[in-house]
Design a protein around this motif. Sequence first.
Motif, PDB file in Angstrom:
ATOM      1  N   ASP A  86      27.526  30.150  49.322  1.00 46.42           N
ATOM      2  CA  ASP A  86      28.444  29.181  49.920  1.00 46.42           C
ATOM      3  C   ASP A  86      29.080  28.257  48.876  1.00 46.42           C
ATOM      4  OD1 ASP A  86      27.814  30.245  52.377  1.00 46.42           O
ATOM      5  OD2 ASP A  86      26.613  28.529  53.058  1.00 46.42           O
ATOM      6  N   TYR A  87      28.306  27.869  47.878  1.00 46.55           N
ATOM      7  CA  TYR A  87      28.807  26.951  46.847  1.00 46.55           C
ATOM      8  C   TYR A  87      29.303  27.674  45.599  1.00 46.55           C
ATOM      9  CZ  TYR A  87      27.092  23.047  49.578  1.00 46.55           C
ATOM     10  OH  TYR A  87      26.897  22.129  50.578  1.00 46.55           O
ATOM     11  N   GLY A  88      29.172  28.991  45.574  1.00 50.02           N
ATOM     12  CA  GLY A  88      29.645  29.769  44.435  1.00 50.02           C
ATOM     13  C   GLY A  88      28.909  29.453  43.140  1.00 50.02           C
ATOM     14  N   LEU A  89      27.611  29.184  43.249  1.00 47.43           N
ATOM     15  CA  LEU A  89      26.820  28.840  42.074  1.00 47.43           C
ATOM     16  C   LEU A  89      26.337  30.081  41.343  1.00 47.43           C
ATOM     17  CD1 LEU A  89      24.563  26.037  43.626  1.00 47.43           C
ATOM     18  CD2 LEU A  89      26.635  25.742  42.267  1.00 47.43           C
ATOM     19  N   THR A  90      26.291  29.992  40.024  1.00 45.62           N
ATOM     20  CA  THR A  90      25.694  31.075  39.239  1.00 45.62           C
ATOM     21  C   THR A  90      24.177  30.968  39.391  1.00 45.62           C
ATOM     22  OG1 THR A  90      25.460  29.761  37.234  1.00 45.62           O
ATOM     23  CG2 THR A  90      27.565  30.925  37.543  1.00 45.62           C
ATOM     24  N   ASP A  91      23.465  31.972  38.911  1.00 46.36           N
ATOM     25  CA  ASP A  91      22.000  31.940  38.984  1.00 46.36           C
ATOM     26  C   ASP A  91      21.435  30.743  38.228  1.00 46.36           C
ATOM     27  OD1 ASP A  91      21.976  34.229  40.519  1.00 46.36           O
ATOM     28  OD2 ASP A  91      21.546  35.571  38.843  1.00 46.36           O
ATOM     29  N   VAL A  92      21.993  30.458  37.058  1.00 46.95           N
ATOM     30  CA  VAL A  92      21.500  29.337  36.250  1.00 46.95           C
ATOM     31  C   VAL A  92      21.787  28.014  36.949  1.00 46.95           C
ATOM     32  CG1 VAL A  92      21.755  28.118  34.050  1.00 46.95           C
ATOM     33  CG2 VAL A  92      21.665  30.611  34.089  1.00 46.95           C
TER      34      VAL A  92
END
Length: 97
Positions: free
Chosen positions: A27-33
């Motif tokens: 939903d927030y388009g966050l990378t794994d890191v």
Amino acid sequence: MSIHPRTEPWLRASRDIREILGKLQGDYGLTDVEMLRVLFAHQQDMTVRMLRAERHPGHPGRRADTEYPSCPPAQIDAQPRTGRPSTYARPKRSETI
């Protein structure tokens, strides 16, 4: 072999939280890191709150690393203070991402 009664609820909660975290990450388009940093920050906050509750029962707003006169010594860190500075050096703001 019998399974501890807390194992099954723990496994279900672990599965559910993985699904929820995966959805939040998408939903927030966050990378794994980036997602890992979010989780670390949350874990750190939880740990501080637990430590405060352990060291200062009934006074959760008090800092965990501060000794207060009204606290019995047993509730304050049992390990002696060495007076040495921490070996962890926080990076300068210009060195952070």
